[in-house]
Design a protein around this motif. Sequence first.
Motif, short mmCIF file in Angstrom:
data_model
loop_
_atom_site.label_atom_id
_atom_site.label_comp_id
_atom_site.label_asym_id
_atom_site.label_seq_id
_atom_site.Cartn_x
_atom_site.Cartn_y
_atom_site.Cartn_z
N VAL A 83 0.84 -1.19 0.00
CA VAL A 83 0.00 0.00 0.00
C VAL A 83 0.88 1.24 0.00
O VAL A 83 1.94 1.26 0.62
CB VAL A 83 -0.93 0.03 1.23
CG1 VAL A 83 -2.26 -0.56 0.96
CG2 VAL A 83 -0.29 -0.61 2.43
N ASP A 84 0.43 2.25 -0.71
CA ASP A 84 1.17 3.50 -0.81
C ASP A 84 0.42 4.61 -0.09
O ASP A 84 -0.79 4.53 0.14
CB ASP A 84 1.37 3.88 -2.28
CG ASP A 84 2.15 2.83 -3.05
OD1 ASP A 84 3.21 2.40 -2.54
OD2 ASP A 84 1.68 2.43 -4.13
N ALA A 85 1.17 5.65 0.27
CA ALA A 85 0.59 6.73 1.06
C ALA A 85 -0.56 7.43 0.35
O ALA A 85 -1.49 7.93 1.00
CB ALA A 85 1.67 7.76 1.40
N ASP A 86 -0.54 7.44 -0.99
CA ASP A 86 -1.59 8.15 -1.73
C ASP A 86 -2.69 7.22 -2.23
O ASP A 86 -3.53 7.62 -3.04
CB ASP A 86 -0.98 8.92 -2.90
CG ASP A 86 -0.22 8.00 -3.85
OD1 ASP A 86 0.00 6.82 -3.49
OD2 ASP A 86 0.16 8.47 -4.95
N ASP A 87 -2.71 5.96 -1.75
CA ASP A 87 -3.75 5.03 -2.18
C ASP A 87 -5.12 5.47 -1.69
O ASP A 87 -5.27 5.94 -0.54
CB ASP A 87 -3.46 3.62 -1.63
CG ASP A 87 -2.48 2.87 -2.50
OD1 ASP A 87 -2.23 3.30 -3.63
OD2 ASP A 87 -1.96 1.83 -2.04
N LYS A 88 -6.11 5.32 -2.54
CA LYS A 88 -7.48 5.56 -2.14
C LYS A 88 -8.00 4.36 -1.37
O LYS A 88 -7.40 3.28 -1.39
CB LYS A 88 -8.35 5.81 -3.37
CG LYS A 88 -7.94 7.05 -4.16
CD LYS A 88 -8.81 7.23 -5.39
CE LYS A 88 -8.38 8.46 -6.19
NZ LYS A 88 -9.20 8.61 -7.42
N THR A 89 -9.13 4.53 -0.71
CA THR A 89 -9.70 3.45 0.10
C THR A 89 -9.93 2.20 -0.75
O THR A 89 -9.66 1.08 -0.31
CB THR A 89 -11.02 3.90 0.74
OG1 THR A 89 -10.78 5.05 1.56
CG2 THR A 89 -11.61 2.79 1.60
N GLY A 90 -10.43 2.39 -1.97
CA GLY A 90 -10.67 1.25 -2.85
C GLY A 90 -9.40 0.50 -3.20
O GLY A 90 -9.39 -0.72 -3.30
N ASP A 91 -8.29 1.27 -3.37
CA ASP A 91 -7.00 0.63 -3.66
C ASP A 91 -6.52 -0.21 -2.48
O ASP A 91 -6.03 -1.33 -2.64
CB ASP A 91 -5.94 1.70 -3.99
CG ASP A 91 -6.28 2.50 -5.23
OD1 ASP A 91 -6.89 1.91 -6.15
OD2 ASP A 91 -5.96 3.70 -5.27
N VAL A 92 -6.66 0.35 -1.28
CA VAL A 92 -6.25 -0.38 -0.07
C VAL A 92 -7.08 -1.66 0.08
O VAL A 92 -6.54 -2.73 0.38
CB VAL A 92 -6.42 0.51 1.17
CG1 VAL A 92 -6.14 -0.29 2.45
CG2 VAL A 92 -5.49 1.71 1.10
N LEU A 93 -8.39 -1.54 -0.16
CA LEU A 93 -9.28 -2.70 -0.08
C LEU A 93 -8.78 -3.82 -0.98
O LEU A 93 -8.62 -4.97 -0.53
CB LEU A 93 -10.69 -2.28 -0.50
CG LEU A 93 -11.70 -3.41 -0.73
CD1 LEU A 93 -12.17 -3.95 0.61
CD2 LEU A 93 -12.89 -2.93 -1.55
#
Length: 281
Positions: A83-93
Motif C-alpha cells: 500500500v502506498d501513502a496516496d492510495d485511495k480506500t478502494g486501492d487499499v481494499l
Amino acid sequence: MLDRIKASLPSLAPAEQRVGRLVLADPRAFANLPITELANRSHVSKPTVVRFCRSMGYDGLSDFKLKLAGSVSEGVPFIHRSVDADDKTGDVLVKVIDNTVAAFLKYRNDASTTALEKATQALLATYNSGKRIEFFGVGNSGIVAQDAQHKFFRLGITSIAYSDGHMQVMSASLLGPGDCVVVISNSGRTRDLMDACDIARKNGATTIVITVTGSPLAAAGHIHLAANHPEGYDRYSPMVSRLMHLMIIDILATCVALRIGAKLQPLLKEMKNNLRNKRYA
C-alpha cells in the motif's frame, strides 16, 4: 514456493543451498529429474537432496516435487502489493484482500499434511490423557494464542494462553510429559518464546511451533507448522501472517474436534442453548 526457497537459502547448510539454487535455476527440470541426477547436478549426496526438501517443510522429495510442479504449472502466484501513502480506500481494499487470498492459496498448496496430522495427534493425545494444552505468543501472536485457547476451550479441552514472557517461562517449567505447548511467532526469533519452548521441551512436553521456515524457533519444536509470508515488518505490524496463524489454528481445532467425535456434539449443543439466554430475542 520459489520465493520461500530464495528467502530460506541463507539459513540452510552449504550443501542444501546448492540444491536450493538448482531448484531456483530451473524448477521445471528439478520437478522431473530423478534423485541421482539432482544430486549430481548439485554436487551433493542423494540424502542431502531429501534433507533439503524436509528443511523446506515438505515430507520428502516426492512431496516437494509434487508441490513444485503444481506451483510452476498452475501458478498460484505470490502477490505482495504494498500500500502506498496516496492510495485511495478502494486501492487499499483490493491490495489487502489480494495479499490475503494469494497467501491462503499458496499455503493450501505448500502446507505439509504430515506435519498437521502429527500436530493433531499430539493435541488429541494430550486431550485423551487429561493433560494441559498451552498456547504461547507475544504481541500479535499473543492475540492468536488467546484465540486458539478460546477455540480449544469450547471443545472441553483444558487449555490456557500466555502472552507474557515471564508467565510463559514459569508455565513451561511446570509442564511435563503428556502436556503440549503450541508456540506461535511471526518472526520465529523472539527470545522469550525460544526460552519457553526450550524449557517445555526439556521437561518432556510436546512442542508445536507455528512460525516461518528457517527461523531458530522452527528448529526448536518437535513439530513445525510452517507459516511463510514475506511481510514488510518495518512499515506495518504483521497482517497476513497473523491471519495465516489463525487459519492454521482453525485447521487444528477442526481436526481435533472431528477426532473427538460424536461425544462432543451434546456438549456443543448445550453450550449453544445456554448462550441463547445471553441474547435479546
